[in-house]
Each structure stands twice: as C-alpha cells, then as structure tokens.
Design an enzyme around this catalytic site. Sequence first.
Site, PDB file in Angstrom:
ATOM      1  N   ASP A   4      31.910  39.122  40.817  1.00  0.00           N
ATOM      2  CA  ASP A   4      31.885  38.509  41.709  1.00  0.00           C
ATOM      3  C   ASP A   4      32.105  36.863  42.689  1.00  0.00           C
ATOM      4  O   ASP A   4      33.438  36.946  42.089  1.00  0.00           O
ATOM      5  CB  ASP A   4      30.207  37.984  42.021  1.00  0.00           C
ATOM      6  CG  ASP A   4      29.639  37.421  43.223  1.00  0.00           C
ATOM      7  OD1 ASP A   4      30.536  38.251  44.016  1.00  0.00           O
ATOM      8  OD2 ASP A   4      27.906  38.138  43.728  1.00  0.00           O
TER       9      ASP A   4
HETATM   10  C1  BGC Z   1      27.960  38.360  46.818  1.00  0.00           C
HETATM   11  C2  BGC Z   1      28.465  39.984  46.884  1.00  0.00           C
HETATM   12  C3  BGC Z   1      29.274  40.502  47.479  1.00  0.00           C
HETATM   13  C4  BGC Z   1      30.484  39.422  47.549  1.00  0.00           C
HETATM   14  C5  BGC Z   1      31.802  39.733  48.653  1.00  0.00           C
HETATM   15  C6  BGC Z   1      29.456  37.798  47.043  1.00  0.00           C
HETATM   16  O1  BGC Z   1      29.402  36.518  47.554  1.00  0.00           O
HETATM   17  O2  BGC Z   1      27.486  38.546  45.470  1.00  0.00           O
HETATM   18  O3  BGC Z   1      27.015  41.090  46.761  1.00  0.00           O
HETATM   19  O4  BGC Z   1      29.824  41.819  47.223  1.00  0.00           O
HETATM   20  O5  BGC Z   1      30.114  38.331  48.226  1.00  0.00           O
HETATM   21  O6  BGC Z   1      31.424  39.168  50.204  1.00  0.00           O
END
Ligand code: BGC
Length: 763
Positions: A303
């Site tokens: 993530d």
């Molecule tokens: C979130 C994810 C997301 C990623 C990309 C993160 O802050 O937890 O769910 O896919 O950002 O946008």
Amino acid sequence: MAKTTILSLLSLGMLVCSAPQTETACRVEQLLDKMTLTEKIGQMAQLTIEPFVIADGTGGFTLDTALLREAVVEYGVGSLLNVPLSESQPAEVWGPFIGELQRIATDETRLGIPLIYGVDQVHGGTYSLGSTLFPQQIALAATWNPAHARRMGEITAYEMRACNIPWNFAPILDLGADPRFPRQYEGFGEDPYLGSVLGRELVKGQEGDDNDVNHPEHVATCLKHFLGYSVPASGKDRTPANIPWNALMEYHLPAFREALDAGAHSVMVNSGIIDNEPVHASRRILTGLLRDELGFAGVVVTDYEDLEKLHARDRLAATSKDAICLGINAGIDMAMIPIDYRGFCRDLCSLAEEGAVPMKRIDEAVRRILKLKFELGLFERPNTLPADYPRYGCKEHRQASYAAAAEAITLLKNDGGLLPLDPAAGRKILVCGPNAQSRRALCGGWTVTWQGHGIERHPELCKTLAEALGERFGRRNVEVIPGVSYDAHESRYDTERRDRFDEAAEAARRADVVVLCLGENSYCEKPGDLNDLALDPLQTELAERIAATGKPVVLVLSEGRPRLISKFSAKIPAIVQSYLPGPQGADAVADVLTGKVNPSGKLPYTYPAFPNSLAVYYHKYADEQRNTDATYKYEGDYNPEFVFGHGLSYTAFAYSGAKLTHEGDEIVIKADITNTGDRAGQEVVQLYSRDLYASLIPDVKRLRRFEKIALKPGQTRTVEFRITKEDLAFYNLENERIAEPGEFLFEIGASSADIRATLPFKL
Ligand code: BGC
C-alpha cells in the site's frame, strides 16, 4: 512445464514457446534473461503520477516528460498509479495521456516493456469523469444480491478500459467488523460469508469467468488489504490490531480465499500492524500464508508508502534501506513507493548486490509482474482507445447503478406504516438535515476526488435528496431547510456550527411530514477517523428539535458507517438506511419513500446502539449473559439498535414447511416462503447455523447461505439450501479447521434475530 525445467531449457537455448499455458511463462523467462538489475528493480517500482504533471492553470495539464523519462527510461520504473491533478479525468483525457506514457515506455526504453497503470476504481469510475459511479460496496452488500456485484464489476472494467487503465485496486475484502473504522463503507460488512459471495462476483465481473484479462473489456483486480486491516484496537485507520491467528483465518481470510480461488490477479498488503508486526514485514502472512498455503501466484503490491513506514512509523528498521530489505524479503513484489523512487531503486540494487535480498527473490517478483503485463495483453496492445467503448457512462450503465441502489436501501423502522408516502396525497413535506442538499453525503469518498468533495463541482452527475423529493412531491409542496450544514473544506468530515434550528423547527410545524436527512459527510481513510461514533452533536440536536414538534418524521440516513442514533431514535417512527448509495441514490431513496420501489435491502452489519456495545452478530455465547445474575444485572454485549440482516418491506412474508434432509454428504434445508401482503416484494431468506457445544467457545450463530427471491402477492416459492459438514467447521487453537461432532441448530429467517424456523441437526 515446471519453472526449473523452463529455466534449464532456456539456458541451453532449447526452449520453443508453444503451448498457450507455457507460452507466457516462456516469454517472461526470455525477457527476464535480458534484463539488467536496474531494469528488474525498476519493474518493482510503482510511482504516483502527480509529480509528473504540470497544471496549466485552466483545469488542464501537461506531462513533465523530462521528469518522466528519468523515471521510466533511466530507472526503468514499470508502474504508475493515481490520477493527474488528483481529480477525476474524462476518458478522452485518460486515453491519450496513458498512451503517451506507454509510448515513452515502449519506444524509448531498451527492452520496450509497457507500463502497468493502476487506479482505485472502487465503486465504479472513482477517477473517470462521466463514467458510471455505483453505490459503495457497503450498499452493494445491503442488496444481498450477487448479480449487482457482478454487474458493477463488468461495467467498471469496461469503463476502465475505455480510459486505458488495465488494473483496479479493488475489490475491498476487509471484514467490516468494527463500525468505528473509517473504511467500513469500502467493504462488504461484518459477515465473512456474505463478503465472500459478493467479493467473488466483483472479481469475476472485472476479470471475466475465465479470468482472461487480455480481453479488452476486462481488467486485473487487486484484492485489498491483505490481511486483517479493518479491526485496529482503536478503531482508527492504520493503528495496531491484535488478532489471534485462528480469528484471522476464521473471519478475515474467507473473502480473500474465495476471491483468490476466483482467480484474482493481484493483492495489496494491509497497511496496519497485527500483534506488533506490520503486515508489510510479515513473512508469515505474505509468504507462509499467501504463497505457500494458499498458492497465490500473482503480484503482491504494497500500500501507499508502506515500506518506508517500516522505518519511519513502525521503528522496525533503522533506515529506509533496511525497511525495503524487510518488506521485499517478506514477499512483496512491487512497492507503491510512491515518490522517492531514486532512493528505493538505489537501495534495492545494493541490497541485491550485497546478497541481503537474494537475486532469486528479485527474479521471482519481476517474473510475476511481467507475467501480469503479458496476461493483460500490454505487450501486444499497450493501449485501449476511448472510441472503442461507446457505452462509457451510458444510460444502461447508470440504470444498473440505480438498480443496485434501489435494492440496497434498507427500511429499518416503519411504525404505524408511515411509509410509503403517497405523492398524490398533496402533503407538505419539509426536507431537512445536512444531507438534504449534499452530493458528497450520498457518494462518499473515492468519488471524483479521494475525499469525495469533488462531486459537488459536478451537479450534473448526481441529484440531491431534496431535488429528487421535489420532483416526486411537487416543488410547491416541498420546503428545504438543512438546519445544519457541512464544512465545505475537503479534509473535514464533521459539521460546522451554522445552525438554523429555529427556522427548521418552525418549518416542521408548517409541514405534514418531515424527511430528515442525516449521517456523514464524505471522507476516506485517516481523515475519516473518529473520536465518537455517536452522530454529530449538531445533527443529534436537530433531530431532537424536529422530533419535539410532534410531526411524523422519516429519518433518511446516508453514512459510511452506522453512527449512533439511540439518543433520539425512539422518537422517530420511520428510519431508512441509504448507506452511500451513489449518484443514483437520491432517486432510489425517493422511489422507496413514495412506494414505487418496495424496499428489500438488509443490513450487512450490526447497527449498534451504544458506544460500549459494538459486538458483531457472531459474537460468543459468553457475551449473552444478560440479566442472568439475580443480584447484579449484566448489560450483555449484543444489544444493538438494529440487528445484522434486518430490513423491512412494504409487504409481509410467511415462512412455512421448513425441513432438513440428507442427500449423500449434503444437508438439504428447504422452506416455503409466501408473500402474504398486497404488493410485490423481495425477501432475503437467511440460513444460520448454531453450534451448541464445541471445544472452543462457539459463535452464537453464523450465516451459512442466503437467497434473495422476488414474490408477487400471494405467491409461494420454495428455497433450498445445500451445505456440507465442512461449512460447520471452525479454526481451533492449533489453527486447524475442524468440524466437530455435536449438536447444531439451523435457523431460517428474515434476519439474524427474526428466525422463523429452527431445525436441529447432529453431526
Ligand atoms: C489506500 C489504498 C489505495 C492506495 C492507492 C492507499 O492510501 O490505503 O486502498 O489503493 O492508497 O490509492
């Protein structure tokens, strides 16, 4: 052909790519063979697009090609994410924009490896302007109708390809077992089985039945966030959780397991911490469980900035370099870096040269990433063109979103049959509350912008509740006074003190009925953290003021998680939960209020009444000790406002003839359901099992099957459920899944508490 055989044949120059299943593997090996260490590490790097675009001051942007060339050509970066200018773009912008990125990657790099672009299109086209936005997943769960999840998946994939985007960071399979968690609305609610059924459909909808993601209308899914993300002890995003391994397996894993079995191509890692171990550093979860036990062969991506967090947040690694080492060795293939890629590439290169990260691990990661790119067809066709997708954002797609919203709306309370309201009756309606004129409140986060505030700039995309009700009841009959308004600032999710209570109460006195629109403003991730699950104090006060007028009130909730309403709910005769129904949600709610749609949604979570009673419906028998002690009264843990699976209809359903039989290894349970009212309606027939005694305290009950059926007045249908002994198993302290002999009860009913038939069973 085994990988080792392919490798040895390759090294002898004897490999001919032929059989389709080995052809991709073979092409991957041939390419991998040609790659330098720098090129390999570049493939493992994913960057956010924002730094590479320059706003032109008129709402448009240009690409900073020099900066991009450094990343893609010099460092070999192989993946990008997010949206230019952090705001939804139309397909005509997305298409050529990604086209230009691909041109640089394929024409200007030594090996011409295409990029893989990923976006969070979590309820339809989050970041695709003019695309079809659906209800959020929590509302899809409330439909209890897998067909809507399938359709949302299909349409999302089609419209993503229209935007030249092949990779979706969805579905969200985190268990919604804690109503405080700010990402509750992104998932399918508290039940592992309901989440598994809908998650599978969302994967298949996007990837196709055969997971052929090369198909121009399919995309690769990314299951997130693996594993145990949604139940931090504090209820706040990305804070520590304590989850015993058998609970992780029993409750959090099933939806992921099902979606992996459904062939999902990638997985994103949980940003959180379980039992003091950040999951990004957990070899046990990322390799032991995901690879060795579940056999997952696809790509694992971190993530956002999560390798760095092992150093900066978690103090697990003394340097950023050590953090990278930990994460990659734990089993991560691609790092969503997402900005400082030079440091990442340099550090990972030296870790590989030093042998701290084995070359075998790097090759394994790159192999998986290349395989995904081949499977997506990116080498043959790096781009899909907007012009080939004429159904982008079309009426039929919007209709599918409406249909899902209409089936999600859940009638929680309807004392005295206040609803439906006949528009022909000419009643004066006051539409009140901060959600009456808010688009954000209907759509939630991940809508046009990350925090969801961007939808307010596009009134053409989404009707408000006040507008939809005005259309039904006639503008002359509808007065609109919010009483409380939200702060317009993007990072605020709460209400501001701009109260017009007196005016609202006065208008209520003039009206025949009040439609009170309360809940939450849009939010997402950490900005949505809460200190108090109770509904905002201003909204609570408004509700009390309106209820005190004595006028009949219909409370319409639009909210990402169940905010506590027990302070005033007893004074409100009708309560409708709309969740986050999306841009078609106002029409769906209005059609439910007027009776055009007979509500059929059921709560996919327990709606709590009190802050210290946040138990899920499958809590333990030990929690049931309510008022059993003659001297001291115990409160009991499960005393919610509304139970899991609850939802009323404007008609009534009778259950009869329930019986249990055996067919081979299968237990067959049947019941006849009759619509005894005078309207057509849909019922969600729910089957629960209760394990009466077990070697670990059993859950009070567990949902095992469900079916949503449509019945005309007077019509009867037989519903049949088939389950096996395996369905009754649980994880013991040794983390083995066992089905123990003993006595069970099967319960068939209209909610987890509204049980209409009980059938004993002995295993
Ligand atoms: C979130 C994810 C997301 C990623 C990309 C993160 O802050 O937890 O769910 O896919 O950002 O946008």
